[in-house]
Structure formats: C-alpha cells, structure tokens
Design an enzyme around this catalytic site. Structure first.
Site, PDB file in Angstrom:
ATOM      1  N   SER A 155       0.872  -1.162   0.000  1.00 58.07           N
ATOM      2  CA  SER A 155       0.000   0.000   0.000  1.00 58.07           C
ATOM      3  C   SER A 155       0.911   1.213   0.000  1.00 58.07           C
ATOM      4  O   SER A 155       1.852   1.300   0.793  1.00 58.07           O
ATOM      5  CB  SER A 155      -0.939  -0.008   1.200  1.00 58.07           C
ATOM      6  OG  SER A 155      -2.028   0.862   0.933  1.00 58.07           O
ATOM      7  N   GLU A 156       0.650   2.139  -0.908  1.00 59.10           N
ATOM      8  CA  GLU A 156       1.648   3.166  -1.212  1.00 59.10           C
ATOM      9  C   GLU A 156       1.868   4.167  -0.085  1.00 59.10           C
ATOM     10  O   GLU A 156       2.812   4.948  -0.124  1.00 59.10           O
ATOM     11  CB  GLU A 156       1.313   3.879  -2.525  1.00 59.10           C
ATOM     12  CG  GLU A 156       0.051   4.698  -2.515  1.00 59.10           C
ATOM     13  CD  GLU A 156      -1.150   3.919  -2.998  1.00 59.10           C
ATOM     14  OE1 GLU A 156      -1.132   2.668  -2.907  1.00 59.10           O
ATOM     15  OE2 GLU A 156      -2.128   4.549  -3.457  1.00 59.10           O
ATOM     16  N   ASN A 157       1.016   4.134   0.939  1.00 61.79           N
ATOM     17  CA  ASN A 157       1.276   5.016   2.076  1.00 61.79           C
ATOM     18  C   ASN A 157       2.396   4.483   2.968  1.00 61.79           C
ATOM     19  O   ASN A 157       2.839   5.196   3.867  1.00 61.79           O
ATOM     20  CB  ASN A 157       0.010   5.236   2.896  1.00 61.79           C
ATOM     21  CG  ASN A 157      -0.561   3.955   3.448  1.00 61.79           C
ATOM     22  OD1 ASN A 157      -0.687   2.969   2.718  1.00 61.79           O
ATOM     23  ND2 ASN A 157      -0.892   3.934   4.723  1.00 61.79           N
ATOM     24  N   GLY A 158       2.864   3.236   2.707  1.00 63.20           N
ATOM     25  CA  GLY A 158       4.063   2.823   3.409  1.00 63.20           C
ATOM     26  C   GLY A 158       4.083   1.464   4.063  1.00 63.20           C
ATOM     27  O   GLY A 158       4.666   1.298   5.144  1.00 63.20           O
ATOM     28  N   SER A 177       8.416   4.246  -0.805  1.00 64.77           N
ATOM     29  CA  SER A 177       7.264   3.561  -1.378  1.00 64.77           C
ATOM     30  C   SER A 177       7.174   3.797  -2.884  1.00 64.77           C
ATOM     31  O   SER A 177       6.982   2.858  -3.668  1.00 64.77           O
ATOM     32  CB  SER A 177       5.984   4.059  -0.702  1.00 64.77           C
ATOM     33  OG  SER A 177       4.874   3.371  -1.185  1.00 64.77           O
TER      34      SER A 177
END
Lengths: 217, 235, 217, 235
Positions: free
Chosen positions: C45-48, C87
């Site tokens: 998930s690109e938030n980390g 990320s």
C-alpha cells in the site's frame, strides 16, 4: 610556525555550538580533539554516522563502526547511523554547518584541488566534491607549502579541481587567510611568523592589512 | 503470505552470473562488503566485469581479490586508494576507471532503483567530472545532470535478514548497501543471521524485502578492519 | 454479469506467486480476499507498507496502521513499513509486479482517466499517476458502463488523463479485454453475457475473436 | 556532545511563524499528522499560508481546521477528498490548489532536503501535470522534469524522539514525515515520547536529528481514525 595539531587547535576556535561539522582525513580529523568540553557540536562522517566519538578503547573496536578514513571509532550518546544517500543528502542539502578538509592547492578565487595528480596519484575524490560543492562554510587545513617548498596558495590551481570558488578560509602552519574578491586576505599570523615569511610563501595575490594580529591558541 | 527469497549459499546466490556483466557491491572500504559473494565470483572466474563499488578493497581482501585475477574490466568508484595492484592496473591502462563523487555515486544508485533516470547535483561542477554533462543553473548556482546507475546483479551485506529478504544493517556497515539493493536487477543479500519472516520488527527494517531477490546466511564473516585505531583501555 | 466481488475474484486469477501487488481503492481492494491460501504474494500500500494483511479484529485497530484508502489494517509476518519516498521508489523503480486500479474511462490505446471531473470532482490523483506511469503490468477493474449507462471503454478518453498508453488489461462486470494495437481485444465473457451485449456496451474499437470463452470463477 | 533541540511546547515550537509562509505538514490522511502544531497555527491565526501536505484533513480535524478559518491561501497536495469545505473553497476559487502525483510530491520534498534541485520522473507525462514542464526521453520513455520543494517551516509527527532531534515513527504514520523533516528550513517535530539523547538505538532511527531544529512532547494526541474497518473479534 604551527604544528598540525596547532592548525587543528586554531580551527577548533571557529566551531560554534549547535553546529554539525564534517572533518576530512588528515589534519581536519584532529580538530575534534580541541572542541571544548560541553560545547554542543556533532561530527558527521560521510560514510554514515552523526555523533562520531573518539577511537574505541583497545579491545572494543568494531569492524562495523568506522569513519570515512576507515578508522575504527565510537558513537556518542545521541548518535545515529544512516546510508550514504542520506549522508550526502545532509551535505548537499546544507544541513552541515562546517566542512574542514585538506588540500594540495587552493587558489585566490577559492578553487580547491585535492584529489588527483595526473599520472602519479589517482586515489579518487571520495566525498570531497560533494562537500565543497555544497557546504556554505569551508575551511581548508593544510601546510602553507608542499614538500618541495612551493606555495600551495596560488593565483590559479594547476592540478585537476575538486571544486570552484568554494573555499572561504585557509588555516596553514603560517597563517589564517580569508578568500574574497580574488585574493587571499591575511587575517592572523602564526606565533613567531612574520608577514614577510607569509608573503614569500604565498604565490597568489595577498592582501595584508595594516595590523596582522598573532594567533592565540 | 511473505515471498521466500532464501537460497542455500553464495554459490546458489550467484546462479546466472556471466562474464561482461555489470555488478554493484556494497561496502565502504572493507566495512559492510559482501565477502562471500566476492569469494564466489573469484571461484567462478567470471571476467570482464564492470564493478560499481565505492572502493576497490585492499590487495588481498574485498575487490582486490578480483583485481588480482584480472576479472574486472572497469571500476566505477569514488575512492580507490589503499590498493597497489589497482593503481598499477589503472596507470598501465589495463583497468578502466570511472571516478565519481561519493554523493553522486550513492544518489545515482538510489535513482537507478527508484526509477529516476536523471537528476541535477552541484557536485563536480567545474571539474573533470562535469565534462560532457549538461549544466544548468538553479537559484543562480550551476548544477550538472547525473544519470541513474543500475546493475545486472547487486551484492549487499547485512547484519540480519529474514526469509522475505528484509534487511537490517549494523552501524556504519550500512553505507552503500541499501541503495545498491534497490538498483540491482537481481539483488543478492548475504547476512550474518537469517531469521524466519516475522521475526524482525517491521518498523526497524532498513531494506524492504521487495528489493532483494536472493538471501543467504554466510557461514563465517572475516570482517577485516582496515585501520585499527584505538586508545588505551581504562584500567 | 459479474458483481464487484466477482470482478475481484477474476483478477485474483492473474496473480502469480512471488509477486508484489498494489491494489487501488474500491474493487481492487477486494482482490486480496481471493488470493489462494499459501500463494506467496505480498500487497503493497503506497502510504508505506509491504505485507498488508486483513482488517484488524474489532478492538485491535491502530490509528497508526492504515492503507492508502485510510482504512485500518493489519501487517502480515514479514511485513515492513517505510516512508512515502521509498514507497514510490518501489513503484517507479518497477519493483511491483502488478497494479490493479479503478477507472472512470479507459481508451483503446491504453489511456486511463480516474482522477478528475472538471468543475465537479477534484479529489486529486493520489498515487495513481505514479502507478500508471511506472507499472509494467496494469489491470483496470471497473464497471463496463457508468451510472448513466454510457460505455467507459472509449476510442479516446474525454476526462483529464491519469496516464497514457499504460493499461494492458481491463476486467469489467461484462468481460476481460486486452488492449493492444489501438483496440480492445475481447478475451473472455462474463457468465451469461453475450458478445453482442459487450459490443453494445463498448464504445471504443473492439476486436472479437471467433471463439470467446466464458470466464471460470 | 549532542545538540539540544528541545522546546517546551507547540507554542514555543512555532516561534517565528508568519502569515504568508510556506509550510510542510507530514501525515497521510489523519495518520501521522502534527496535531499540536496545527492547533497552534489555528490559535495564532496566521493567514495566507501555503501548505504542502499530501491531504487536507477532514472538516473538523487536521488541516480542515485551518481551512475553516480561511488561513490557507494555497494547498499543494496529491489527494484532497473527504473534505467538503476544501472542495467548496476550491471550486469557488477562494483556495488555490496545486495537485501533484503522490510519488512526485514525496520525491520533490526529499529533493528539497537533499540539495537536488530537479529530477526526471515518468509520473504525469501526457497529463495536466506535465503542462509547462520539460519532457525528455530516457530509454525511449518520456519523463518530465520536476523541481524540489522546500518550506519555511516543516511540521512532522513522530512516535519517539530524543533531545537531539532523532526521530522514530510508528508503522504507516511514517509516510511523508521523513522527507518533510529534511526539507524544512526550520523543522518542528512533535512526539508522543521524548527521551534523553542516547536512549534511542542509533541503528533504529528514521530521521537523524540534523534535520530537526525543534522538538517537543505533545501532551495528548487524539490520533483520530478516518476509516475504522474491522472484522469481528474471535471468541
């Protein structure tokens, strides 16, 4: 005339509380020894540590904990380790307040050469080019003349450059000099060294004020 | 479910290495270098390698071992002192050498791993390093355009790792390893301690496993010290 | 005709062991529910986070552990947290093998629009532009037509683009279609859906092979 | 000796903030946002702010609080849904908005902190985002040139911190905080737990203290959850 340790001692006087400082290999490394106890200063070594401490006690050295000179070191309380990209982000991003490094030649417009002697010595620039291109406050620590007695303070560098118009101040065994307006400006004499000796040893344009105080160490 | 990256040993980890390939090797001096991978590269005898590494080892350890066997065609480094054989091969023209500023080297590896094909940096402006490179001013200050570096194989060394390829480095042995791990088409990690996925704290991992394709536990690390500097032990 | 869950189920069939997968908000998120037990797949998930797990058990949710849809989640064994720059280094650097995201429109040359309706909806692109510009393998999960019944598979997008010539495959409630050579190529029909229905609902050029198998779910 | 960065509270940490300044604020949604700094900015009533933040909060929490008071002139963000007041101000033209891809936002902040004035990225090519930007092909693929972002003040929120400004984030509350910490001329960190320098493991620090100018321990963090998604607890 100053010893290498005296040069380091004089440069330590320039360091202010709250500063992060990068010390190059050689004389610059010695500066850490003369920072007053209690002054809030942290040393960065570009291989990946902030808060570098003195050499380890014999028997406690750790192959995984070295400085950019590849010497075994220790970490101070509050130290932090990081990777090389982050390290140079600190340097390039101007988070380091002072850089002290050695040089083979410095010119009167602030150019510096310290990484290569064509055909003879090719060790590489390491982090020096990043440091001199980015630091706002660069002090060069070096001998005033080389082993052959030739001046290292020149009208123009003869060796391949490390950086252009970046050096602000030079501290040598003979003097403290500032660089501005294309000339070396004599700021202080080493104890017992005359203005004439400094003039003789300086090949680049030298501006001498009426009064040149002796360094206090 | 975590993706397993474990291989048996250095030999299995180097499967697919061929002469002429471009390799990245982590480490600063002899600190944090992939010793086992270097030994295996020597054993395999692959030649004409392009090696991207901050340094070139010493005569009898680190990349010096591959220089002895004339396995390296070209070095891309920032500092190569402390190695007589290196200096000899370079001055004689046997070895091609591309010296680049240390920060640019680190950033170019990171860029290669991060899909950034090029970036501007002030480092090297006005020097040999800038020759043939685009110069542009930002905020009145000249910068040069540097391009990304990638490698067929990247070899890194970590302290701890898990079977999913997550890595934790120790102290200043981190150095170039994280960026090179990002930039390898195949990244091989050798670790001192390999644990099952889930044992490392996910908050304390330096290199996420996504950057690592193969991982193995080295059986013995020499971890040679290049400059042993000490002060007397207190009584 | 497929439900949203069926679309996710069909897309899950595309996922191979050893892949890192980024799932967008909406239907794509559901794909995680249909990955076979034991298949070695990790969700980014690109938030980390890498190794995203299912929603937490009630009472164990953590405000500091969310996905890019801002939903509370859990972490699987082997998970890792990182910052947003790292990320997107994964995403831009092509370390993620599959990206599944929703769309408002897809064109027959692979353009996608999913972030803005001028004057009406301006939520922003979030990470979608980075994802579509970088991923080598992009599957769009969406309804074949919008709420007004208009086709979302067009000869050219009418809305502001998110990315150009990047979508490889589209899975809708009616069909699986590949995009190549400037056309949609019908690959599979949803159970009970005829080729004619798909043709009617597809505004962009559609290539229909002699035999169009029905999906197996 | 470690450099002390401690200040008493949010009020002391915001000393020097003026209307018209550019601020960065960490966080993703409501996760990892500098709540205390935002409350203090509201209390001070500074206006005409340019806020760089991935999101804009919700109507009654996070940056939504500053939007309510019309304190923000311009937002630089990647995603601003979930905020009615934001949408109203933007559509009516009261609020200037620069929407940029999330990865470019993160990298532009990092670049600002790292002395990289510009870099090429594929994100946004062929879209509105590319308008007016230089396009260049690398490996046959078009990229656009994006420039660095910096701020007068950067506000970040961490889990633990020490008096030297070293920070550790928790889980996905890390997000944009590390890069924004790098890019602030003055970076203010608010932490849940502040410890003396030397208590954090130097190997496990996410943001080195050199990037932080002021640090304080927040007295109570609300840490609101935006989307509470759960499954039934097992018996």
């Amino acid at each position: 005339m100053l010893s290498k340790n005296d040069i380091a001692r004089r440069i330590a006087q320039e360091v202010q509380g709250g500063w992060y400082v990068n010390l190059g290999i050689g004389i610059p490394t010695l500066v850490a020894n003369y920072i007053p106890e209690g002054l809030e200063v942290e040393f960065q070594s570009e291989n990946g540590i902030l808060g570098m401490g003195p050499f380890p006690e014999e028997g406690t050295e750790d192959a995984d904990l070295i400085n950019a000179g590849k010497q075994t070191i220790t970490a101070m309380p509050g130290a932090v380790y990081f990777d090389s990209a982050t390290s140079f982000a600190m340097i390039r991003g101007r988070h380091v307040q002072l850089t002290v490094l050695g040089a083979m030649e410095v010119s009167s417009n602030g150019d510096i050469a310290n990484w290569k002697i064509p055909g003879l010595m090719v060790k590489g620039m390491g982090g020096a080019m990043d440091l001199v291109a980015s630091a706002e406050n660069i002090i060069v620590a070096m001998m005033h003349t080389n082993k052959r007695g030739d001046s290292k303070l020149l009208p123009a560098c003869t060796l391949p450059l490390t950086g252009v118009a970046c050096v602000r101040r030079v501290v040598t065994n003979l003097a403290v000099l500032d660089i501005r307006d294309g000339a070396f400006h004599l700021v202080e004499r080493a104890p017992g060294v005359s203005v004439e000796e400094i003039q003789t040893a300086t090949a680049g344009p030298l501006v001498v004020p009426d009064a040149v105080p002796e360094m206090r160490l | 479910m975590a993706i397993t990256k474990t291989v048996k040993d250095a030999q299995a980890a180097c499967e697919g290495i061929e002469s002429g390939m471009t390799l990245m090797l982590g480490g600063f001096g002899l600190c944090g270098i992939p010793e086992h991978a270097i030994a295996e590269l020597k054993r395999r005898g692959v030649k004409d390698l392009v090696c991207i590494s901050n340094n070139a080892g010493v005569d009898d350890f680190g990349l010096g071992l591959l220089l002895q066997g004339r396995q390296i065609r070209k070095m891309i480094s920032s500092y190569v002192g402390e190695n007589d054989e290196f200096e000899r091969q370079m001055l004689s023209g046997e070895l091609e050498v591309d010296l680049i500023p240390q920060g640019s080297l680190a950033e170019r590896c990171r860029a290669g791993g991060a899909g950034i094909p090029a970036f501007f940096t002030p480092a090297g402006f006005g020097t040999e390093v800038a020759e043939g490179k685009e110069v542009r001013e930002f905020d009145g200050k000249p910068h040069i355009l540097e391009t990304a570096l990638t490698a067929d194989f990247a070899f890194v060394k970590a302290w701890k790792g898990d079977t999913a390829g997550n890595l934790v480095y120790k102290a200043t042995a981190r150095n170039f390893n994280p960026m090179m791990a990002m930039a390898g088409r195949i990244t091989v990690a050798e670790v001192e301690e390999l644990v099952p996925a889930g044992e490392l704290d996910p908050n304390e991992i330096h290199t996420p496993g996504i950057f690592v394709q193969r991982i193995f536990q080295g059986d013995r690390f020499e971890k040679r010290i290049e400059q042993r500097t000490v002060r007397p032990a207190k009584a």
